[in-house]
Each structure stands twice: as C-alpha cells, then as structure tokens.
Design a protein around this motif. Structure first.
Motif, PDB file in Angstrom:
ATOM      1  N   SER A   1       1.795 -16.132  29.091  1.00 36.45           N
ATOM      2  CA  SER A   1       2.797 -16.954  28.433  1.00 36.45           C
ATOM      3  C   SER A   1       3.476 -15.865  27.505  1.00 36.45           C
ATOM      4  O   SER A   1       4.862 -15.987  27.430  1.00 36.45           O
ATOM      5  N   HIS A   2       2.966 -14.979  26.949  1.00 37.07           N
ATOM      6  CA  HIS A   2       3.802 -13.934  26.314  1.00 37.07           C
ATOM      7  C   HIS A   2       4.683 -13.048  27.144  1.00 37.07           C
ATOM      8  O   HIS A   2       5.785 -12.881  26.830  1.00 37.07           O
ATOM      9  N   LYS A   3       4.296 -12.826  28.443  1.00 33.53           N
ATOM     10  CA  LYS A   3       5.160 -11.984  29.414  1.00 33.53           C
ATOM     11  C   LYS A   3       6.240 -12.916  29.627  1.00 33.53           C
ATOM     12  O   LYS A   3       7.401 -12.305  30.315  1.00 33.53           O
ATOM     13  N   TRP A   4       6.259 -14.224  29.676  1.00 36.01           N
ATOM     14  CA  TRP A   4       7.472 -15.170  30.215  1.00 36.01           C
ATOM     15  C   TRP A   4       8.400 -15.160  28.832  1.00 36.01           C
ATOM     16  O   TRP A   4       9.620 -15.421  29.396  1.00 36.01           O
ATOM     17  N   ARG A   5       8.168 -14.554  27.718  1.00 38.25           N
ATOM     18  CA  ARG A   5       9.188 -14.580  26.672  1.00 38.25           C
ATOM     19  C   ARG A   5      10.159 -13.564  27.025  1.00 38.25           C
ATOM     20  O   ARG A   5       9.830 -12.356  27.509  1.00 38.25           O
ATOM     21  N   THR A   6      11.399 -13.762  26.714  1.00 40.70           N
ATOM     22  CA  THR A   6      12.500 -12.959  26.598  1.00 40.70           C
ATOM     23  C   THR A   6      13.244 -12.979  25.330  1.00 40.70           C
ATOM     24  O   THR A   6      13.204 -13.786  24.449  1.00 40.70           O
ATOM     25  N   ALA A   7      14.226 -11.933  25.410  1.00 39.88           N
ATOM     26  CA  ALA A   7      15.057 -11.901  24.156  1.00 39.88           C
ATOM     27  C   ALA A   7      16.014 -13.565  24.170  1.00 39.88           C
ATOM     28  O   ALA A   7      16.225 -14.313  23.088  1.00 39.88           O
ATOM     29  N   GLU A   8      16.262 -13.879  25.311  1.00 44.10           N
ATOM     30  CA  GLU A   8      17.186 -15.066  25.458  1.00 44.10           C
ATOM     31  C   GLU A   8      16.648 -16.274  25.072  1.00 44.10           C
ATOM     32  O   GLU A   8      16.831 -17.218  24.534  1.00 44.10           O
ATOM     33  N   ASN A   9      15.057 -16.692  25.584  1.00 48.24           N
ATOM     34  CA  ASN A   9      14.570 -17.655  25.227  1.00 48.24           C
ATOM     35  C   ASN A   9      13.490 -17.736  23.976  1.00 48.24           C
ATOM     36  O   ASN A   9      13.028 -18.656  23.686  1.00 48.24           O
ATOM     37  N   SER A  10      13.565 -16.428  23.120  1.00 48.41           N
ATOM     38  CA  SER A  10      12.567 -16.378  22.293  1.00 48.41           C
ATOM     39  C   SER A  10      13.241 -15.646  20.801  1.00 48.41           C
ATOM     40  O   SER A  10      12.717 -15.558  19.791  1.00 48.41           O
ATOM     41  N   ALA A  11      14.450 -15.050  21.037  1.00 49.60           N
ATOM     42  CA  ALA A  11      15.227 -14.331  20.108  1.00 49.60           C
ATOM     43  C   ALA A  11      16.759 -14.591  20.109  1.00 49.60           C
ATOM     44  O   ALA A  11      17.390 -13.797  19.564  1.00 49.60           O
ATOM     45  N   ALA A  12      17.058 -15.709  20.577  1.00 49.39           N
ATOM     46  CA  ALA A  12      18.588 -16.277  20.653  1.00 49.39           C
ATOM     47  C   ALA A  12      19.308 -15.903  19.307  1.00 49.39           C
ATOM     48  O   ALA A  12      20.460 -15.655  19.087  1.00 49.39           O
ATOM     49  N   TYR A  13      18.610 -16.518  18.328  1.00 54.61           N
ATOM     50  CA  TYR A  13      19.235 -16.479  16.838  1.00 54.61           C
ATOM     51  C   TYR A  13      19.651 -15.137  16.268  1.00 54.61           C
ATOM     52  O   TYR A  13      20.394 -14.814  15.576  1.00 54.61           O
ATOM     53  N   LEU A  14      18.802 -13.907  16.965  1.00 52.25           N
ATOM     54  CA  LEU A  14      19.250 -12.623  16.494  1.00 52.25           C
ATOM     55  C   LEU A  14      20.189 -12.039  17.472  1.00 52.25           C
ATOM     56  O   LEU A  14      20.931 -10.970  16.967  1.00 52.25           O
TER      57      LEU A  14
END
Length: 247
Positions: free
Chosen positions: A16-29
């Motif tokens: 699950s951690h490798k699934w994370r991207t800047a787009e799906n997990s840091a869009a606010y930044l």
C-alpha cells in the motif's frame, strides 16, 4: 521516547505504501512546490512520494528520512531505475513526540518555507455493509497503536500540534482528503492487503505479544475483510488531515 510502527515493513505493508504518489497523497502541497526548492520528506517509506517530489524540483533537492534501512534500499533502487538523481535517502529514528517533531521541522525550515504534514485518522474509517468484526478490528488497531506510542487519530490533531510547536494559527492552513475504495479492483486490492497485514505483517506479533487479542480473533477479522471485499455493494472511505504551516 521511541515509538514502534504498528505494521512493520513487510510486503503486505509496502504494497500500500508503494501505491502512494504525490498526486494521490500530497495534492494539497503540490501547488506550493517550486522547481528550485529543497524538500525534506520525513517518514518517506519506500520513497514513491519523495521521488515524485524530486521530479518537480529539477533545480532543487529532496532528502527522504525513514527509520528502516531495509525500506531505503528499495527507495534508492526505485529512484535509480527512474533516473532521478536529485534525491537521497537517510535513516531517522521514529519518534512518538509529534509536537517535538514539528518544532524541529520548523527550526530546520528557512524563513518563507513550508512545513507540510498529512496523517490518517483511523477512527474516521467507515464502510458498508456494516460488519461488527471490522469495528472490532479498527478498535484493536487503535488500541495497539497507542500501546506502541503512536496516535491513530493523528489527522484531527494536526492543527493543535502545529500550534503547540510554535506556529501561529494564521500561518496554518488546514485541509482534508480521503481515499475511497468501492470499484471491484479497488475492493479486491484493499481487502486482500488488510487480510495480509492482519495475518502476515508485524501487526499480529504486536497484538499477541501485548495480549490485545487472540489468533482466533485475528483470523475472524481477516475473514471479515475477505467477506467485505467480495460484496458488490462494498464501500470504504478513510479520511486524512493535512496542514501547511508557513515559517
């Protein structure tokens, strides 16, 4: 005081951690990132978000901090495979003092910079159809997490922690985003991942060693996840709190 990550870094967790991207997990930044920035990513895990950041700061540099040397081996390999050179990964001891961590981030950030953090809020997890075993699993996960020195409902506390760390309220922008799993592929991925975490990560060891539940309880919770994933009308959402703190 050191805190222990509840799930460890086995494959079922990194999946699950490798699934994370800047787009799906840091869009606010992302709107605040500039090409020449220097970014410190604290708790970078396998580095997928950190590497995304690095591609957005071609004239800058990213440092990813993580407390697991084994995970960073994979992070470095992923960066090398993608040809991302403006990034490095180093080890940091995981701590259980979030206010102290934010205070240190504030100290290390130059004037005009940003401290950004996003955390899950475990008690916000909600699903359909209702299942008592999943309620029991959520409560068990929170109980074990707190016993290990963490705070499973960190998302709702970020503004409070930032204020305690010395940020003025006017310099804190709060937001939230959520993950939602309902499509057949998403349900299958999410439910199997949690089955594997319950039975095959560090979680069962923490549960059993601490006397929080029995192996039979864990088997029942894994079965509840399996059942949820098979239900056509299955739906799951997970809220995350976010803060952008201006230095």
């Amino acid at each position: 005081m050191a805190a222990t990550y509840i799930n460890g870094h086995q494959e079922s967790v990194l999946r699950s951690h490798k699934w994370r991207t800047a787009e799906n997990s840091a869009a606010y930044l992302l709107p605040h990132i500039k090409p020449g920035m220097r970014i410190l990513d604290v708790g970078c895990g396998p580095g997928t978000i950190s590497i995304d950041f690095a591609t957005r700061v071609p004239q800058g540099h990213v440092i990813g901090l993580e407390n697991s040397p084994e995970v960073l081996v994979e992070a470095r390999a992923t960066a090398a495979k993608g040809g991302v050179a403006n990034i490095e990964f180093v080890v940091l001891q995981h701590i259980s003092d979030p206010v102290g961590a934010l205070r240190e981030m504030k100290r290390a950030t130059k004037p005009g910079g940003l401290v950004a953090t996003r955390e899950g809020d475990f008690n916000s997890m909600t699903w359909f159809p209702e299942n008592d075993a999943l309620v029991e699993w959520r409560e068990l996960h929170m109980r074990v997490g707190r016993a290990l020195g963490g705070e499973p409902n960190a998302g709702r506390r970020l503004v409070s922690w930032a204020i305690q760390a010395g940020f003025a309220r006017k310099d804190i922008t709060a937001s939230s985003t959520s993950y939602c799993y309902s499509d057949p592929e998403d349900r299958a991925w999410w439910s199997v991942m949690w089955q594997d975490r319950i039975l095959g990560s560090s979680f069962p060891e923490r549960v059993l060693d601490g006397g929080h539940a029995t192996q039979a309880d864990l088997e029942r919770m894994a079965q509840a996840w399996r059942k949820w994933g098979e239900q056509e009308d299955g739906w799951f959402a997970f809220l995350h709190g976010e803060v952008l703190c201006r230095v």
